[in-house]
Write a protein that holds these residues in place. Sequence first.
Motif, PDB file in Angstrom:
ATOM      1  N   GLU A  28       0.851  -1.183   0.000  1.00  0.00           N
ATOM      2  CA  GLU A  28       0.000   0.000   0.000  1.00  0.00           C
ATOM      3  C   GLU A  28       0.890   1.238   0.000  1.00  0.00           C
ATOM      4  O   GLU A  28       1.823   1.330   0.802  1.00  0.00           O
ATOM      5  CB  GLU A  28      -0.918   0.010   1.215  1.00  0.00           C
ATOM      6  CG  GLU A  28      -1.914  -1.128   1.200  1.00  0.00           C
ATOM      7  CD  GLU A  28      -2.875  -1.088   2.383  1.00  0.00           C
ATOM      8  OE1 GLU A  28      -2.636  -0.318   3.327  1.00  0.00           O
ATOM      9  OE2 GLU A  28      -3.856  -1.833   2.345  1.00  0.00           O
ATOM     10  N   ILE A  29       0.609   2.169  -0.920  1.00  0.00           N
ATOM     11  CA  ILE A  29       1.407   3.385  -1.053  1.00  0.00           C
ATOM     12  C   ILE A  29       0.467   4.564  -1.277  1.00  0.00           C
ATOM     13  O   ILE A  29      -0.407   4.508  -2.133  1.00  0.00           O
ATOM     14  CB  ILE A  29       2.370   3.301  -2.250  1.00  0.00           C
ATOM     15  CG1 ILE A  29       3.264   2.066  -2.173  1.00  0.00           C
ATOM     16  CG2 ILE A  29       3.216   4.569  -2.355  1.00  0.00           C
ATOM     17  CD1 ILE A  29       4.084   1.827  -3.425  1.00  0.00           C
ATOM     18  N   GLU A  30       0.705   5.624  -0.539  1.00  0.00           N
ATOM     19  CA  GLU A  30       0.035   6.897  -0.822  1.00  0.00           C
ATOM     20  C   GLU A  30       1.085   7.785  -1.470  1.00  0.00           C
ATOM     21  O   GLU A  30       2.211   7.888  -0.976  1.00  0.00           O
ATOM     22  CB  GLU A  30      -0.490   7.527   0.458  1.00  0.00           C
ATOM     23  CG  GLU A  30      -1.313   8.769   0.195  1.00  0.00           C
ATOM     24  CD  GLU A  30      -1.990   9.310   1.442  1.00  0.00           C
ATOM     25  OE1 GLU A  30      -2.515  10.432   1.360  1.00  0.00           O
ATOM     26  OE2 GLU A  30      -1.991   8.621   2.477  1.00  0.00           O
ATOM     27  N   TYR A  31       0.731   8.408  -2.602  1.00  0.00           N
ATOM     28  CA  TYR A  31       1.741   9.172  -3.333  1.00  0.00           C
ATOM     29  C   TYR A  31       1.115  10.337  -4.096  1.00  0.00           C
ATOM     30  O   TYR A  31      -0.100  10.393  -4.286  1.00  0.00           O
ATOM     31  CB  TYR A  31       2.523   8.270  -4.294  1.00  0.00           C
ATOM     32  CG  TYR A  31       1.707   7.677  -5.426  1.00  0.00           C
ATOM     33  CD1 TYR A  31       1.716   8.244  -6.694  1.00  0.00           C
ATOM     34  CD2 TYR A  31       0.939   6.527  -5.238  1.00  0.00           C
ATOM     35  CE1 TYR A  31       0.988   7.700  -7.738  1.00  0.00           C
ATOM     36  CE2 TYR A  31       0.214   5.964  -6.267  1.00  0.00           C
ATOM     37  CZ  TYR A  31       0.236   6.558  -7.527  1.00  0.00           C
ATOM     38  OH  TYR A  31      -0.493   6.013  -8.542  1.00  0.00           O
ATOM     39  N   THR A 149      -8.098   8.075  -5.927  1.00  0.00           N
ATOM     40  CA  THR A 149      -7.599   9.441  -5.738  1.00  0.00           C
ATOM     41  C   THR A 149      -8.347  10.099  -4.592  1.00  0.00           C
ATOM     42  O   THR A 149      -9.506   9.785  -4.322  1.00  0.00           O
ATOM     43  CB  THR A 149      -7.782  10.299  -7.005  1.00  0.00           C
ATOM     44  OG1 THR A 149      -9.167  10.292  -7.373  1.00  0.00           O
ATOM     45  CG2 THR A 149      -6.966   9.753  -8.163  1.00  0.00           C
ATOM     46  N   SER A 150      -7.655  11.021  -3.931  1.00  0.00           N
ATOM     47  CA  SER A 150      -8.282  11.779  -2.853  1.00  0.00           C
ATOM     48  C   SER A 150      -8.745  13.121  -3.405  1.00  0.00           C
ATOM     49  O   SER A 150      -8.467  13.467  -4.557  1.00  0.00           O
ATOM     50  CB  SER A 150      -7.291  11.993  -1.705  1.00  0.00           C
ATOM     51  OG  SER A 150      -6.246  12.850  -2.132  1.00  0.00           O
ATOM     52  N   LEU A 151      -9.416  13.900  -2.586  1.00  0.00           N
ATOM     53  CA  LEU A 151      -9.904  15.206  -3.014  1.00  0.00           C
ATOM     54  C   LEU A 151      -8.764  16.159  -3.379  1.00  0.00           C
ATOM     55  O   LEU A 151      -8.933  17.033  -4.221  1.00  0.00           O
ATOM     56  CB  LEU A 151     -10.776  15.828  -1.921  1.00  0.00           C
ATOM     57  CG  LEU A 151     -12.083  15.095  -1.647  1.00  0.00           C
ATOM     58  CD1 LEU A 151     -12.818  15.735  -0.470  1.00  0.00           C
ATOM     59  CD2 LEU A 151     -12.972  15.089  -2.885  1.00  0.00           C
ATOM     60  N   ASN A 152      -7.595  15.980  -2.760  1.00  0.00           N
ATOM     61  CA  ASN A 152      -6.460  16.852  -3.080  1.00  0.00           C
ATOM     62  C   ASN A 152      -5.545  16.225  -4.138  1.00  0.00           C
ATOM     63  O   ASN A 152      -4.403  16.638  -4.289  1.00  0.00           O
ATOM     64  CB  ASN A 152      -5.672  17.210  -1.815  1.00  0.00           C
ATOM     65  CG  ASN A 152      -5.082  15.990  -1.138  1.00  0.00           C
ATOM     66  OD1 ASN A 152      -5.339  14.862  -1.530  1.00  0.00           O
ATOM     67  ND2 ASN A 152      -4.272  16.221  -0.123  1.00  0.00           N
ATOM     68  N   ASN A 153      -6.048  15.226  -4.874  1.00  0.00           N
ATOM     69  CA  ASN A 153      -5.355  14.565  -5.982  1.00  0.00           C
ATOM     70  C   ASN A 153      -4.188  13.682  -5.583  1.00  0.00           C
ATOM     71  O   ASN A 153      -3.382  13.313  -6.417  1.00  0.00           O
ATOM     72  CB  ASN A 153      -4.914  15.566  -7.058  1.00  0.00           C
ATOM     73  CG  ASN A 153      -6.052  15.915  -7.984  1.00  0.00           C
ATOM     74  OD1 ASN A 153      -6.974  15.135  -8.171  1.00  0.00           O
ATOM     75  ND2 ASN A 153      -5.989  17.100  -8.555  1.00  0.00           N
ATOM     76  N   ASP A 154      -4.069  13.338  -4.299  1.00  0.00           N
ATOM     77  CA  ASP A 154      -3.112  12.303  -3.920  1.00  0.00           C
ATOM     78  C   ASP A 154      -3.645  10.975  -4.432  1.00  0.00           C
ATOM     79  O   ASP A 154      -4.852  10.806  -4.629  1.00  0.00           O
ATOM     80  CB  ASP A 154      -2.959  12.232  -2.402  1.00  0.00           C
ATOM     81  CG  ASP A 154      -2.177  13.399  -1.836  1.00  0.00           C
ATOM     82  OD1 ASP A 154      -1.566  14.149  -2.616  1.00  0.00           O
ATOM     83  OD2 ASP A 154      -2.179  13.552  -0.594  1.00  0.00           O
ATOM     84  N   ARG A 155      -2.759  10.037  -4.668  1.00  0.00           N
ATOM     85  CA  ARG A 155      -3.143   8.708  -5.104  1.00  0.00           C
ATOM     86  C   ARG A 155      -2.911   7.719  -3.980  1.00  0.00           C
ATOM     87  O   ARG A 155      -1.968   7.854  -3.209  1.00  0.00           O
ATOM     88  CB  ARG A 155      -2.300   8.262  -6.304  1.00  0.00           C
ATOM     89  CG  ARG A 155      -2.787   8.571  -7.694  1.00  0.00           C
ATOM     90  CD  ARG A 155      -3.174   9.924  -7.917  1.00  0.00           C
ATOM     91  NE  ARG A 155      -3.549  10.184  -9.317  1.00  0.00           N
ATOM     92  CZ  ARG A 155      -3.788  11.383  -9.740  1.00  0.00           C
ATOM     93  NH1 ARG A 155      -3.683  12.406  -8.942  1.00  0.00           N
ATOM     94  NH2 ARG A 155      -4.132  11.578 -10.981  1.00  0.00           N
ATOM     95  N   PHE A 156      -3.774   6.723  -3.926  1.00  0.00           N
ATOM     96  CA  PHE A 156      -3.602   5.632  -2.974  1.00  0.00           C
ATOM     97  C   PHE A 156      -3.587   4.352  -3.775  1.00  0.00           C
ATOM     98  O   PHE A 156      -4.546   4.037  -4.491  1.00  0.00           O
ATOM     99  CB  PHE A 156      -4.722   5.634  -1.935  1.00  0.00           C
ATOM    100  CG  PHE A 156      -4.502   4.633  -0.839  1.00  0.00           C
ATOM    101  CD1 PHE A 156      -3.492   4.830   0.110  1.00  0.00           C
ATOM    102  CD2 PHE A 156      -5.246   3.483  -0.760  1.00  0.00           C
ATOM    103  CE1 PHE A 156      -3.270   3.901   1.114  1.00  0.00           C
ATOM    104  CE2 PHE A 156      -5.044   2.559   0.251  1.00  0.00           C
ATOM    105  CZ  PHE A 156      -4.037   2.762   1.177  1.00  0.00           C
ATOM    106  N   LEU A 157      -2.481   3.593  -3.693  1.00  0.00           N
ATOM    107  CA  LEU A 157      -2.314   2.383  -4.471  1.00  0.00           C
ATOM    108  C   LEU A 157      -2.295   1.179  -3.546  1.00  0.00           C
ATOM    109  O   LEU A 157      -1.649   1.196  -2.499  1.00  0.00           O
ATOM    110  CB  LEU A 157      -0.978   2.456  -5.231  1.00  0.00           C
ATOM    111  CG  LEU A 157      -0.617   1.190  -5.999  1.00  0.00           C
ATOM    112  CD1 LEU A 157      -0.309   1.528  -7.443  1.00  0.00           C
ATOM    113  CD2 LEU A 157       0.566   0.504  -5.369  1.00  0.00           C
TER     114      LEU A 157
END
Length: 160
Positions: A28-31, A149-157
């Motif tokens: 799991e990666i948030e990026y 994607t989150s509301l601030n355009n971060d990605r969660f993989l």
Amino acid sequence: MLSLCNKESFKIKFLLFRIYYYFRQMLEIEYTLKDIDKVAKQILKYATFKTFLFKAEMGAGKTTLIKALIKALGCKDVVRSPTFSLVNEYKTNNETIFHFDLYRLENENELYDFGFEDYLHTNAYIFIEWPEIATLLLTKKTHTLSITTSLNNDRFLKMC
């Protein structure tokens, strides 16, 4: 011969092992997009198979991540989405890479029309966007990468 009790105990232990193995294998990666090259390298380092299935909504960054993965494998070519060609092929010094976009396909027969199953029997890296239509043909071991994607355009993989 195992008794019924031992058979049930074995089934439970086997099921628990499979659950443990499944979750142990999840990455799991948030990026953010500025981190995508590092994320691509981490994915390749973690991978145990060469076939990757990408599941995400339109615009979540599947193609962008695949471009970074192809670059991380050492390919110098310009990577483009295969939306209309269905598959693009890339080469490095050591590897062949196939990038599929199956979004436009309407049924499984169209996979057979362009020889999709032949690609699966190679030792190439295979990246597949919108893989749902090919589920029955994907018999070899694969990694599934889900991107949100989150509301601030971060990605969660999540990769398993």
